[in-house]
Design a protein around this motif. Structure first.
Motif, mmCIF file in Angstrom:
data_model
loop_
_atom_site.group_PDB
_atom_site.id
_atom_site.type_symbol
_atom_site.label_atom_id
_atom_site.label_comp_id
_atom_site.label_asym_id
_atom_site.label_seq_id
_atom_site.Cartn_x
_atom_site.Cartn_y
_atom_site.Cartn_z
ATOM 1 N N LEU A 240 0.812 -1.223 0.000
ATOM 2 C CA LEU A 240 0.000 0.000 0.000
ATOM 3 C C LEU A 240 0.844 1.271 0.000
ATOM 4 N N GLY A 241 2.162 1.124 -0.036
ATOM 5 C CA GLY A 241 3.038 2.290 -0.107
ATOM 6 C C GLY A 241 3.130 3.077 1.179
ATOM 7 N N VAL A 242 2.998 2.396 2.313
ATOM 8 C CA VAL A 242 3.111 3.052 3.619
ATOM 9 C C VAL A 242 4.383 2.539 4.283
ATOM 10 N N SER A 243 5.288 3.464 4.626
ATOM 11 C CA SER A 243 6.593 3.042 5.136
ATOM 12 C C SER A 243 6.565 2.651 6.612
ATOM 13 N N ASP A 244 5.662 3.228 7.381
ATOM 14 C CA ASP A 244 5.640 3.017 8.829
ATOM 15 C C ASP A 244 4.402 2.225 9.234
ATOM 16 N N PRO A 245 4.571 1.014 9.781
ATOM 17 C CA PRO A 245 3.408 0.244 10.232
ATOM 18 C C PRO A 245 2.568 0.959 11.285
ATOM 19 N N HIS A 246 3.203 1.795 12.115
ATOM 20 C CA HIS A 246 2.446 2.544 13.121
ATOM 21 C C HIS A 246 1.482 3.527 12.448
ATOM 22 N N GLU A 247 1.938 4.147 11.375
ATOM 23 C CA GLU A 247 1.081 5.058 10.631
ATOM 24 C C GLU A 247 -0.062 4.287 9.974
ATOM 25 N N MET A 248 0.244 3.107 9.457
ATOM 26 C CA MET A 248 -0.796 2.288 8.832
ATOM 27 C C MET A 248 -1.850 1.891 9.855
ATOM 28 N N TRP A 249 -1.412 1.530 11.049
ATOM 29 C CA TRP A 249 -2.376 1.170 12.086
ATOM 30 C C TRP A 249 -3.259 2.351 12.455
ATOM 31 N N ARG A 250 -2.696 3.537 12.508
ATOM 32 C CA ARG A 250 -3.510 4.720 12.810
ATOM 33 C C ARG A 250 -4.599 4.903 11.749
ATOM 34 N N ARG A 251 -4.258 4.636 10.494
ATOM 35 C CA ARG A 251 -5.247 4.745 9.418
ATOM 36 C C ARG A 251 -6.329 3.678 9.563
ATOM 37 N N VAL A 252 -5.908 2.476 9.911
ATOM 38 C CA VAL A 252 -6.864 1.375 10.065
ATOM 39 C C VAL A 252 -7.854 1.694 11.184
ATOM 40 N N LEU A 253 -7.342 2.085 12.340
ATOM 41 C CA LEU A 253 -8.215 2.354 13.483
ATOM 42 C C LEU A 253 -9.124 3.545 13.214
ATOM 43 N N ALA A 254 -8.593 4.581 12.576
ATOM 44 C CA ALA A 254 -9.399 5.770 12.300
ATOM 45 C C ALA A 254 -10.519 5.478 11.311
ATOM 46 N N ALA A 255 -10.359 4.429 10.507
ATOM 47 C CA ALA A 255 -11.373 4.091 9.504
ATOM 48 C C ALA A 255 -12.586 3.405 10.111
ATOM 49 N N VAL A 256 -12.479 2.982 11.370
ATOM 50 C CA VAL A 256 -13.558 2.233 12.019
ATOM 51 C C VAL A 256 -14.437 3.183 12.830
ATOM 52 N N ASP A 257 -15.678 3.336 12.395
ATOM 53 C CA ASP A 257 -16.636 4.156 13.126
ATOM 54 C C ASP A 257 -17.663 3.323 13.882
ATOM 55 N N GLY A 258 -17.816 2.065 13.496
ATOM 56 C CA GLY A 258 -18.810 1.226 14.141
ATOM 57 C C GLY A 258 -18.742 -0.194 13.643
#
Length: 283
Positions: A240-258
């Motif tokens: 997915l072109g994301v260098s930092d797994p921590h940044e990727m996790w932040r995107r994953v968690l932020a995508a969850v609203d319910g």
């Protein structure tokens, strides 16, 4: 003569117990029955005939939508663990439109101003902090009302030993959420060694909790395939072109609203665990 009885033992004031506070049974007030067997929000107040006498009643609804009717007996309920007596609320004018009850991220009915319940002896264990964060994101409101603590245990390799050390029992249950719980996996062999009626292990088929988030929530068509032998998170980030797994996790968690943003197997697994650890012990 010296008074042998300085306090009148027949005096009402000498034996009177502290008064139990009386509260109006307002909509959405969360209480427990005095025996602790049912906890819910007030959804209705009415009257019923009991032994030829009309008594005030209150209808409570738990987080699953189950409703039960209880008489408003003196000291018949608990609020924050303290006895209270419920009374019918003062009548108020009906609004033109019926009020719609809000729902939590898990889909259960939200309870306005509900206090956090004292933690139960039972626990839900998850493999890591990402699992704990995602469970909190969706079920946090429900867990606080139920008094359930979610603890990351850093994988399941030592699960049988941890269970033995915890010493589960009635009122002290363990629910365990396991990643990649599929036939033939290492995880399935480990959990097969856990045999205790007060321990329930459920899981989902995904390699990592990230994968339990629906791709559309992240704006991608699907989770990218990762070659066998390569760390799954690293492989996903590279694809997915994301260098930092921590940044990727932040995107994953932020995508969850319910609950609609995660896959059904995860929803089913967590709901089973919550039901299991919140059951009242048989007296």
């Amino acid at each position: 003569m010296t008074d042998r009885y300085p306090v009148d033992v027949l005096s009402v004031s000498a034996t009177r117990r502290p008064a139990v506070p009386e509260l109006p049974a307002d909509l959405d007030l969360v209480v427990e029955t005095a025996d602790g067997r049912f906890c819910g929000a007030v959804v209705a107040v009415g009257r019923a005939v009991d032994a030829g006498e009309r008594r005030a009643t209150v209808t409570l609804e738990d987080r699953h939508g189950n409703r039960r009717v209880f008489p408003m007996l003196p000291a018949g309920f608990l609020l924050d663990g303290q006895p209270v007596t419920l009374s019918p609320p003062a009548p108020r004018a009906e609004s033109a439109q019926p009020r719609q009850r809000a729902r939590t991220a898990s889909g259960s009915f939200a309870v306005a101003g509900a206090p956090t319940r004292v933690a139960r002896g039972s626990r839900i264990w998850v493999e890591g902090i990402h699992d704990a964060a995602l469970v909190e994101r969706i079920w946090g409101d429900d867990l606080r009302i139920e008094g359930v603590v979610v603890e990351p245990i850093d994988g399941v390799d030592e699960l049988p030993g941890r269970v033995s050390q915890f010493q589960p029992g009635p009122g002290r249950r363990i629910g365990v959420l396991v990643d990649h719980l599929v036939p033939g996996s290492k995880e399935s062999r480990i959990v097969a060694a856990v045999r205790d009626p007060d321990v329930l292990v459920t899981g989902h088929p995904y390699v990592d909790i990230w994968q339990a988030v629906r791709p559309r929530a992240l704006g991608i068509a699907a989770w990218p395939p990762v070659p066998r032998g390569l760390d799954w998170k690293q492989g996903v980030c590279a694809a997915l072109g994301v260098s930092d797994p921590h940044e990727m996790w932040r995107r994953v968690l932020a995508a969850v609203d319910g609950f609609g943003d995660v896959e059904t197997p995860l929803l089913r697994a967590v709901e089973e665990l919550i039901d299991f650890v919140t059951v009242s012990p048989v007296p």
